[in-house]
Design an enzyme around this catalytic site. Structure first.
Site, PDB file in Angstrom:
ATOM      1  N   GLU A 456       0.811  -1.218   0.000  1.00 48.88           N
ATOM      2  CA  GLU A 456       0.000   0.000   0.000  1.00 48.88           C
ATOM      3  C   GLU A 456       0.848   1.274   0.000  1.00 48.88           C
ATOM      4  OE1 GLU A 456      -2.906  -0.344   3.132  1.00 48.88           O
ATOM      5  OE2 GLU A 456      -3.955  -1.973   2.118  1.00 48.88           O
ATOM      6  N   GLU A 532      -4.497  -8.696  -0.320  1.00 47.18           N
ATOM      7  CA  GLU A 532      -5.077  -8.420   0.989  1.00 47.18           C
ATOM      8  C   GLU A 532      -6.576  -8.236   0.806  1.00 47.18           C
ATOM      9  OE1 GLU A 532      -2.857  -5.751   3.542  1.00 47.18           O
ATOM     10  OE2 GLU A 532      -4.734  -4.864   4.261  1.00 47.18           O
TER      11      GLU A 532
END
Length: 835
Positions: A456, A532
């Site tokens: 991220e 994820e």
């Protein structure tokens, strides 16, 4: 994709018998391997790796006051001269320091503080604003025999958090500023051979590497290694298998260093042992001339007919033994395990292991546990892995850092695939060094199916995509050079249309179920998986969300705004052939990032199981659709005093054809179980019982009942094992429950329980899975949370027994009949220790 031709550059406390057996057998194999390795090293006397975890002393330092930090920093000449540091000499007075054993995390010992700047790290007083609790000192003495003079002596740290300074015998040795990568120092010239030596280590945890609980201190193992001056280089020995039909070609490689005083002529020989320990192949490399301070690479090749493959069901491991000779003398011997398997990420068909299509049924996990914080003994790694295996999971992601070696070893030996992730996404010297160490350390592990270079990274994904593309390209090139057998990916919480996504091999999506379909249509040649997913939230044993109590219903109906429930994400990934599968956030709850609430919550509620490893109800959704055995899980409990007449949702997670529900003996009808779904009823509450009967083809296969219990009157203790090794490391993990007068576990009990431990063991941690509990993790007492608590006991090095008594703590509430349990500790071969 198995190789590259481009880019060359430099239990659970819950009574799950299958889990217990699985973890036990896997641990037994690992334990045997450790003992065998130690024995071999001891017998040859060539290469020794001695555990240095015992006999340490500890005290707090100070981040801003030199007078409270052993005087370090009083002036500006601290590092001006070698040998002048009195606190790192044998005669230094450390009589007021306390004894500790490694692994050690001092952060978990600290009280909680209501400081919202600390929420992501679990509200512990660690950081520059807490100088009195953010620095710790470790000291010990140790001996190195006189006959070791002439060998190379190194101290090796598997990991410490975070900034480390090391002194030996008054001399400053070196520093390390990363909380997850292993590091080592050569002590050869600083050792007093045949005498006592002293080591002092200052650990400063004021700066963090992540946004989650990271602990503080030397939270992984420390080793003292001894080798001949002519020896194998660290983590340079590899075995790479290429499978062609019924034959495997094994490409072997290593690097030899000459740190001696004379030119050498090293010759390398390999021996391969199959999973049963039988010698099945050999290889040799031609001798080379090696100058002083030089190094040389050696390669060899051998073949195996009908190799025994590694898989999630049969995690078979081969062993490579490498011997280093020069001028007829044996100088070094090294051994490591590896596996033979094929891994393919296919853009059209998904993921294949050994040519078989399977879905990645994974979870993301941080590395902390109730009671011990980040300092997990080895046994606890296998315990946690066993809980995930029991759920049907076949993969883990090491979020968001290089894992401890024992977590990787547990994956190798228990059959759990791994997405291995580095901490810092950067092509800086530091970032590439972290990536290099991770890949070299673990590239022989068959469980690892892909490397992850980051998580991220918003700036590199969206704000500065050109920079992101270049950084990722450099990291991918390095990964391919170090390990041409695996693909490289990253966890991206965006659309993957630009930036670092242009450089990685396999596309990972974090959440964002709206994007993969469109991306696949536009990029049909790129393999995709869920790096994820989920971020569903729930509190174990709670069946109505209550923001005033910071709890979330355990029904699978709650997720954070960016996430999905278990059913939502798995239905998406399971029904698309081209999706390789994914990793749910998270397998276990973890400290820090208290979501969906803040204070007084001190850990996340993302876990499918809680901080202790006790399953939440959604655990059984995954077990139903990820596992192979029939599953029938009925919930909630049936203790709702004061809610008589209210409608209660009753759910069943099952993979059977249909389920019939009975309430106090009356049928409420049968429902067919939808594929990848669950069944539910609305039931008017009345004390008594609910019962689910699950059928296949009209025949009842499983039955499960929930009864209204009475109040607690007694305590029950149970352990994952009743006999453990007397090696100072092994664990017994205990479940604590409260029973009613009929011997039934009370699912709503919250009694405070005290513990007394006698004999050859000690309590190293307690927990209960309550995300809002701020009781001490180290005190010999703990409240039950919805009927459960956990006690972790560790053996001493003396055989005997550990006696534990659990009793009602305090004066409030009704009396409870105490419980007693005796754990036997047996003599066992243990790892060689530094004395």
């Amino acid at each position: 994709m198995n190789s590259f031709s481009r880019r060359k550059l430099i239990y659970s406390g819950v009574a799950l018998s299958a889990t217990s057996l699985l973890a036990r057998s896997a641990w037994g194999r690992a334990e045997a391997a450790l003992i065998a390795s130690s024995a071999d090293e001891s017998l040859t006397g060539l290469r020794e790796r001695l555990l240095m975890d015992f006999d340490w002393l500890f005290q707090y330092g100070h981040g801003s006051d030199p007078a409270r930090d052993l005087g370090l920093g009083t002036g500006q000449g601290d590092f001006a001269k070698t040998g002048e540091f009195e606190f790192a000499k044998v005669k230094f007075d450390d009589s007021k320091w306390r004894s500790v054993k490694l692994p050690h995390d001092w952060a978990v010992e600290l009280p909680f503080v209501h400081d919202d700047e600390q929420n992501s790290h679990g509200y512990k007083p660690i950081g520059r604003r807490y100088p009195e609790t953010s620095v710790g000192w470790y000291r010990r003495t140790f001996e190195v025999p006189a006959e070791d003079l002439g060998r190379r002596i190194n101290i090796e740290f598997d990991g410490a958090f975070r900034s480390v300074l090391v002194w030996v015998n008054g001399c400053f040795i070196g520093r390390n500023d990363n909380g997850y990568a292993p590091f080592h120092f050569d002590l050869t010239d600083f050792i007093k051979y045949g005498e006592k030596n002293a080591i002092a280590i200052r650990v400063d945890a004021a700066y963090g590497d992540g946004w989650f609980y990271e602990g503080a201190g030397i939270y992984r193992h420390v080793w003292l290694s001894k080798t001949s001056p002519l020896h194998f280089a660290r983590w340079e020995s590899t075995a790479r298998a290429n499978l062609n039909g019924s034959t495997a070609s094994i490409n072997l490689a290593t690097v030899v260093l000459n740190q001696g005083t004379a030119i050498a002529n090293p010759h390398v020989r390999w021996e391969i042992l199959d999973p049963t320990g039988k010698s099945v192949a050999n290889a040799d490399a031609t001798a080379q001339k090696l100058e002083v301070d030089g190094q040389a690479s050696f390669t060899g090749t051998t073949k195996l007919a009908n190799p025994i493959l590694w898989s999630v069901d049969t995690p078979n491991l081969y062993t490579a033994i490498i011997k280093l000779e020069s001028d007829g003398k044996l100088h070094d011997e090294e051994r490591f395990t590896f596996g033979i398997r094929t891994v393919v990420f296919d853009a059209d068909k998904g993921f294949f292991l050994n040519g078989k299509s399977i879905k990645i049924q994974g979870t993301c996990n941080h590395q902390d546990h109730a009671g011990v914080g980040a300092a997990l003994p080895d046994r606890l790694q296998y315990f946690r892995m066993g809980v995930l295996k029991e759920m049907g999971s076949n993969a883990v992601r090491t979020s968001h850092n290089m894992p401890t070696p024992e977590w990787v070893e547990a994956s190798d030996r228990m059959g759990m695939m791994m997405m291995c992730e580095t901490r810092q996404m950067s092509s800086s010297e530091e970032g590439l060094a972290q990536l290099e160490v991770m890949i070299k350390r673990y590239r022989n592990s068959p469980s690892i199916i892909l490397w992850s270079i980051g998580n991220e990274e918003g700036v590199l994904q969206s704000d500065e995509p050109e920079v992101g593309q270049r950084i990722a390209a450099s990291m991918v090139r390095l990964a391919h050079e170090l390990d041409p057998t695996r693909v490289v990916s990253a966890a991206v919480n965006g659309d993957n249309k630009k930036g670092l996504s242009d450089s990685i091999d396999v596309i990972g999506f974090n959440y964002n179920l709206q994007s993969p379909d469109g991306y696949h249509l536009k990029n049909p040649k790129r393999a995709i998986y869920g790096s994820e997913t989920a971020s569903a939230v729930s509190t174990r044993g709670v069946y109505s969300t209550d923001p005033l109590r910071n709890t979330v219903s355990a029904y699978d109906i709650n997720a954070v705004p960016w996430g999905e429930t278990a059913e939502e994400w798995w239905k998406f990934y399971a029904t698309r052939e081209w999706e390789a599968g994914g990793f749910a956030w998270t397998g276990l709850d973890y400290r820090g990032e208290p979501t969906p609430y803040g204070w007084p919550s001190i850990n996340s509620q993302f876990g499918i199981v809680d901080m202790c490893g006790f399953p939440k109800d959604t655990f059984f959704y995954y077990k139903a659709w990820w596992g192979r055995d029939p599953v029938l899980h009925l919930f909630p409990h049936w203790n709702f005093k004061g809610r008589e007449g209210e409608m209660i949702p009753v759910w069943v997670h099952s993979n059977l054809d249909e389920v019939e529900l009975y309430v106090n003996g009356e049928s409420l009808g049968t429902q067919k179980v939808p594929h990848l779904g669950h069944v539910e009823w609305k039931v008017k509450y009345a004390p008594g019982f609910i019962e689910a009967r699950g059928s296949n083809a009209g025949k009842i296969v499983l039955t499960e009942r929930r009864e209204t219990t009475g109040d607690p009157v007694a305590i029950r203790l149970s352990a994952d094992r009743m006999e453990i090794n007397a090696d100072g490391e092994d664990l017994a993990i205990l479940k604590v429950e409260a029973l009613d007068k009929d011997g039934r576990a009370v699912p709503t009990a919250n009694n405070l329980i005290g513990f007394k431990i006698k004999g050859e063991g000690k309590l190293i941690g307690v927990g209960n899975g309550d995300p809002n509990c701020q009781e001490s993790d180290k005190a010999p007492k703990r409240s039950l949370f919805n009927g459960l608590a956990q006690v972790i006991l560790q053996s001493t090095r003396d055989a005997g027994e550990i006696q534990i008594e659990a009793f009602k703590e305090g004066w409030d509430g009704p009396e409870l009949t105490p419980a007693k349990l005796v754990i036997q500790t047996k003599k066992a071969a243990s790892r060689i220790l530094v004395r």
